[in-house]
Write a protein that holds these residues in place. Structure first.
Motif: not given
Lengths: 731, 151
Positions: A471-478, A521-526
C-alpha cells in the motif's frame, strides 16, 4: 519495480517539508539557560494580562497570575493544560492562578525559535517538550528565589518556594511571586537548573481541570473560522475533483451582479475562488460559475483498480524490509499447521468538525494570517512562500483548532488563503472550505492491504509469522527526504522490535510492497498504527483459534520479554473479567498494541442479533504512557479515541471512482455518534521512567478488540473495513 | 429586511430570505457561537432553539423563521450558569469544543421535553457529531443536569 501509479506532487508540499526541515535557522537552547540569551532574546509578545517575563516561558503579573507560554497547538487533546502543568510544577506556582497563551510563530522565529518546535502531531506535544519546558519553569523559579534573596540580603540557599511564594526559611519572611517578578525578570537566568524528581511533583500527575473549558461552553471561544475583522471579505473555493486535474475555464459573467459578489479569482492551476461580502454569498455564486475541469490522467482510477494494484503487491518479490528474524520460509515449510489471511483498510478523511479555513490580509510588503494550524512554523513558511515575501514579513495568529487529527499539519488552505488575499490587497479575506471540499480534498489515511502467514508447531506454538504490507506510503508523498534507503519506516508502526509485543516468535518477517496511488495521503490520527493493529491483532486471534487456545493465553505465550505489553494486557483482562461468565449472547475480544511510545490494550464486549445487528456494550482500555502528566485528561483522551476509532470500524471510508473521492458530506462519510458508543472504562497505569504519547495510541486497539469479539459472537472473521460491507446475520 | 427575534432582542437583517439562519447569525449579526459543520443538517454544530424546539440552523431559511423566538448559545445564560453548561463544566466535557455549542443546545431541548431522559432517549435525541468522541461525557453531563444521580 514500478510502484507509482500517477504521483500528483503539489506545490504546497514544498512549504510543509521546508518548514519541517527547521527553516534553516539557529536554535537557542529552549529553556533560557544560556547567559547570552538575555541579550539574544528580543522581547516578545506583549502578555495580554500584563506582568513581567521571568525567563521566556512565564509571565508573572503583580496579582500573581502566571501566564505560561505554549508553543504547541491545542486541538482538544489537552496539551495546553499539560504543558502548563509541567512549567507550573517546576515553577512551584499556585495552580489556581495559572493561565496559558500561545507564542506567536513570528516571535518564535525572530527569537531563534527559543520556544522550540511548534509542530503538534505524532502524540509528541508533551513528550517532546518535557525536558525544556520543565527547565523553563525551574529557571524562572530560580530567578524568583534569587530576586527574593537579593532583596533580603540572604543566601538563595536559605530560601524555598511553594505555591507562588518564596520563603526565607530561617526568618519566616515571605514574598509573593507577583512582588518579585519585576526584579526577577532583570536577573540573568542561571546557567543550568535541575528539574524535580517524580516524587517531588505536585501539579504533574494531578488530574486538574482543563484551562480551556469555560469559553467552549458559552460560544465565546473564537476559532479561526469565527474571526471577524473590519472590511473583511469571504471566499468559497472549488478545487478540481480529480487529483492531478486542472482548471480549464469558468464563466465569471454568470456570477457578476449576484448579491455580495466582488471578484472571481484563479487561485492556482486547479483551483478557483469566489470572493464576496459574505461566505454564503460566495458559496452560492460558486455553484453558478459553470467550471470546466481537465480531469487529467487519473480520471479512470477507482477503488477497484487500486485494490488490484495493492493485491499484486501482497505476493510481489520485491518489498522493503521492516525486520527479519530467523528463517520464516523454512519455518513455515516445516510447520504442523499454517494459517493465512488477507486484510485491508480504505482511504479515510480526517473530517475535523471545523472545516479547513484561513483568513489572510496581504498589504504588499506584509501578510498576516489567522489560522487553525498544527504547525505554526509551517503556516508561517507557507504564507511567506505564497505571498512571495520573506519569512520576516509574516504575522501568524494561531487560534484553537476545531479538531486537527493530523489534517492541519498540512498548509494547503493557508497557501490558498494568501494567494486569494494577494488578489484583493489591503482587505482581509476569510477562506472557508465547504464540507464537501473538505472531504474530497484531504490528505487521506492511506489505503493498505496486509497478507499474514503464520505457522504453528504440533503443540500449537507460533513458530513463524510473515506480515506483508502492500500500500501507499505517506512519506513518499509528503516527505521523501525522510525515507531511509527508499523505506518508509512509518509503514511498520507497531510491528518492529521495540514496539512489537511478540518478539518471542522465533521466525519473523515484516515487509512492505510500496504501492503509491494518485490520491494525496497524510498523517491521520494514529497514522499506520490503527491499520497495523487490526492486521496483527486480529490475525493473532486467528492463530489462537487455529491452535485451539484462549486468545489471552495464546498472546501471553508469545510475549516473551515484553513485560510492559503483558502488563496492560493483563490489566484489561482483569478489569473486564476475562474468562468469567457474561450475559447470554455477549462475547469478548481482546488485543494489545504499542505505538507512540505507549502500551495499550483493550477488551470489547459485544452481541450480534440473529438479524446481524451489532451492539458494543462495554470496552475496557488500559494505557501505560510512562509518566502521566494529567490522568484525568488521559482518561478523556482514551474515551474520545474510542469514539474516534469506532467511525472507521463501523462506517467511514473514502471510495475512489473516476479518480475522485465519492463521499462528500456526513450523510455519506459517516462517523460514530452517541448511539454507537459503548460504556468505556479506562485504566491509566503509568509505570514511570519514560514519556509516552497519549492522543493517538489507544485508537489502535478499538478495531481489533471489537472484531475479535465479533468473531467470538458469530464465528465470522471480518478482514476488511468498514463493517457496513459485511453481513453479520446468523447463517 | 428580515426581522428576527434572537435571544430576546429583535434584529432587522438585510439578507436574502433564502439565506440559512446559520449564516445570518454568523455573518450578518456576528454571533459566531453557532458553528458551521456540514451545511446539510447532518452534524448539528449549528443547533439553535426555535420556540424551544431544536433546529439545525444551516438548513432553516432565515426568511421562514417569522416571529418564532430564536435562542442561540449566546442567549442560554449571560455567564455560563445554565444548568446544562454547569453540568458540562463539571464533567470537563469539551475537547476541541467546536461542536459543543450545538451539543448543549440539543441537550437543553431534550431536557425541556424529557426532564429525566433515559440512555435510549439520549441516544435518540443527541445525534450531533463530535469528532473528538466526547459522547460518554455528554451523556453523563445530561444525566447530571437532569438530576438523574448518575455520572
Amino acid at each position: 519495480m514500478s510502484s507509482t501509479m500517477q504521483m500528483n506532487r503539489r506545490r504546497f508540499v514544498v512549504s510543509a517539508s521546508a518548514a519541517g526541515g527547521g527553516l534553516a535557522l539557529g536554535w537557542l537552547v529552549p529553556w533560557g539557560a544560556s547567559p547570552a540569551m538575555a541579550q539574544d532574546v528580543m522581547h516578545t509578545t506583549a502578555p495580554t494580562g500584563g506582568g513581567a517575563e521571568v525567563g521566556v516561558w512565564t509571565v508573572i503579573a503583580p496579582d500573581d497570575t502566571v501566564t505560561v507560554r505554549i508553543a504547541r497547538s491545542e486541538m482538544g487533546q489537552g496539551t495546553l493544560t499539560g504543558l502548563a502543568q509541567l512549567v507550573a510544577d517546576e515553577l512551584d506556582a499556585d495552580w489556581s492562578k495559572v493561565r496559558a497563551e500561545y507564542v506567536a510563530p513570528e516571535v518564535n522565529l525572530a527569537n531563534k525559535r527559543v520556544w522550540g518546535d511548534m509542530s503538534t502531531g505524532g502524540s509528541r506535544g508533551i513528550r517532546a517538550s518535557v525536558d525544556y519546558v520543565r527547565k523553563g519553569g525551574a529557571t524562572a523559579r530560580a530567578m524568583l528565589i534569587a530576586a527574593a534573596a537579593q532583596r533580603w540580603g540572604v543566601p538563595a540557599g536559605e530560601c524555598t518556594a511553594a505555591d507562588s511564594v518564596v520563603t526565607h526559611t530561617p526568618s519566616g519572611r515571605k514574598l509573593r511571586y507577583g512582588e518579585l517578578a519585576a526584579a526577577a525578570a532583570q536577573l540573568p537566568p542561571p546557567a543550568d537548573v535541575a528539574v524535580k524528581k517524580p516524587a517531588e511533583w505536585k501539579i504533574i500527575g494531578k488530574g486538574v481541570k482543563r484551562l480551556d473549558t469555560a469559553d467552549k461552553l458559552t460560544g465565546k471561544q473564537v476559532f479561526a473560522i469565527d474571526v471577524m475583522l473590519p472590511d473583511m471579505l469571504s471566499a468559497a473555493i472549488a478545487q478540481c475533483p480529480v487529483f492531478g486535474g486542472k482548471l480549464v475555464r469558468f464563466d465569471a459573467d454568470k456570477v457578476k451582479g449576484m448579491p455580495g459578489v466582488r471578484q472571481v479569482v484563479t487561485v492556482d492551476e486547479a483551483t478557483v475562488a469566489v470572493v464576496a461580502d459574505k461566505w454564503w454569498q460566495a458559496k452560492t455564486a460558486l455553484a453558478a460559475l459553470s467550471i470546466t475541469w481537465d480531469e487529467g490522467p487519473n480520471a479512470k482510477v477507482s477503488s477497484a483498480s487500486i485494490a488490484s494494484f495493492l493485491q499484486e503487491g501482497l505476493d510481489a518479490k520485491d518489498a522493503a524490509l521492516g525486520q527479519r528474524k530467523g528463517d520464516v520460509a523454512a519455518a513455515l515449510a516445516g510447520a504442523a499447521k499454517t494459517v493465512e489471511a488477507v486484510y485491508g483498510t480504505p482511504f479515510l478523511s480526517h473530517a475535523t468538525m471545523e472545516p479547513m479555513n484561513c483568513t489572510a490580509r496581504f498589504t504588499g510588503d506584509k501578510v498576516e494570517i489567522w489560522v487553525p494550524t498544527q504547525n505554526g512554523d509551517a503556516s508561517l513558511a507557507a504564507a511567506a512562500e505564497a505571498a512571495g515575501l520573506p519569512l520576516s514579513a509574516v504575522k501568524v495568529n494561531k487560534l484553537h483548532l476545531g479538531g486537527g487529527f493530523g489534517r492541519r499539519g498540512q498548509q494547503d488552505y493557508v497557501r490558498q488563503a494568501v494567494l486569494i488575499a494577494k488578489q484583493v490587497p489591503g482587505r482581509p479575506v476569510k477562506l472557508i472550505w465547504s464540507r464537501e471540499e473538505d472531504t474530497q480534498h484531504d490528505f487521506y489515511r492511506p489505503v493498505t492491504q496486509c497478507k499474514l502467514t503464520g505457522g504453528l508447531d504440533a503443540d500449537g506454538n507460533l513458530v513463524a509469522l510473515h506480515l506483508r504490507l502492500s500500500g501507499q506510503s505517506i512519506l513518499a508523498y509528503l516527505a521523501p527526504s525522510r525515507m531511509v534507503d527508499g523505506i518508509d519506516k512509518n509503514m511498520f508502526q507497531g510491528l518492529l522490535e521495540g514496539e512489537l509485543g511478540y518478539m518471542a516468535v522465533p521466525n519473523l518477517l515484516v515487509d512492505h510492497a510500496v504501492r503509491n496511488t494518485h490520491v494525496p495521503v497524510g498523517f491521520w490520527r494514529g497514522v499506520n498504527a490503527n491499520q497495523n493493529a487490526i492486521y496483527l491483532e486480529c490475525f493473532i486471534d486467528e492463530l489462537a483459534h487455529a491452535a485451539g487456545k484462549d486468545p489471552l493465553a495464546f498472546r501471553r505465550s508469545i510475549m516473551g520479554r515484553n513485560p510492559k505489553h503483558l502488563a496492560v494486557l493483563n490489566a484489561v483482562a482483569e478489569k473486564a473479567g476475562w474468562g468469567t461468565p457474561l450475559p447470554a449472547g455477549v462475547h469478548r475480544g481482546i488485543c494489545q498494541f504499542n505505538s507512540y511510545g505507549s502500551y495499550t490494550a483493550a477488551v470489547a464486549e459485544v452481541s450480534v442479533s440473529d438479524q446481524g445487528a451489532l451492539k458494543i456494550h462495554r470496552m475496557v482500555a488500559a494505557t501505560d504512557c510512562g509518566h502521566a502528566v494529567n490522568p484525568a485528561l488521559i482518561a478523556a483522551q482514551v474515551e474520545g479515541s474510542f469514539g474516534f476509532g469506532l467511525g472507521p470500524l463501523l462506517y467511514s471510508e473514502c471510495t475512489i471512482e473516476n479518480g475522485r473521492v465519492v463521499e462528500g458530506n456526513f450523510d455519506t462519510y459517516q462517523v460514530a455518534r452517541m448511539a454507537d458508543m459503548p460504556q468505556v472504562e479506562t485504566v491509566v497505569m503509568p509505570s514511570g521512567g519514560f514519556w509516552g504519547g497519549v492522543g493517538e495510541p489507544t485508537i489502535a486497539v478499538v478495531g481489533p478488540a471489537v472484531l475479535n469479539a465479533i468473531f467470538a459472537a458469530t464465528g465470522k472473521r471480518i478482514r476488511t473495513l468498514p463493517l457496513t460491507h459485511h453481513d453479520l446475520k446468523r447463517t | 429586511m428580515i426581522s428576527l427575534d434572537i435571544n430576546g432582542r429583535v434584529h432587522q437583517v438585510d439578507a436574502d430570505p433564502d439565506t440559512p439562519l446559520l449564516w445570518v447569525l454568523r455573518e450578518w449579526l456576528g454571533m459566531t457561537g453557532t458553528k458551521f459543520g456540514c451545511g446539510i443538517a447532518q452534524c448539528g454544530a449549528c443547533s439553535v432553539l426555535l420556540d424551544g424546539q431544536v433546529m439545525r440552523s444551516c438548513s432553516v431559511p432565515a426568511g421562514s423563521v417569522g416571529t418564532a423566538k430564536i435562542t442561540t448559545i449566546e442567549g442560554l445564560s449571560p455567564d455560563g450558569s445554565h444548568p446544562v453548561q454547569q453540568a458540562w463544566l463539571q464533567h470537563d466535557v469539551p475537547q476541541c469544543g467546536y461542536c459543543q455549542s450545538g451539543q448543549i443546545m440539543a441537550a437543553v431541548a431534550l431536557l425541556q421535553e424529557k426532564p429525566k431522559p433515559t440512555d435510549a432517549d439520549i441516544d435518540e435525541a443527541m445525534s450531533n457529531i463530535c469528532r473528538c468522541g466526547t459522547y460518554n461525557r455528554i451523556r453523563a453531563a445530561i444525566h447530571t443536569a437532569a438530576g438523574n444521580g448518575q455520572g
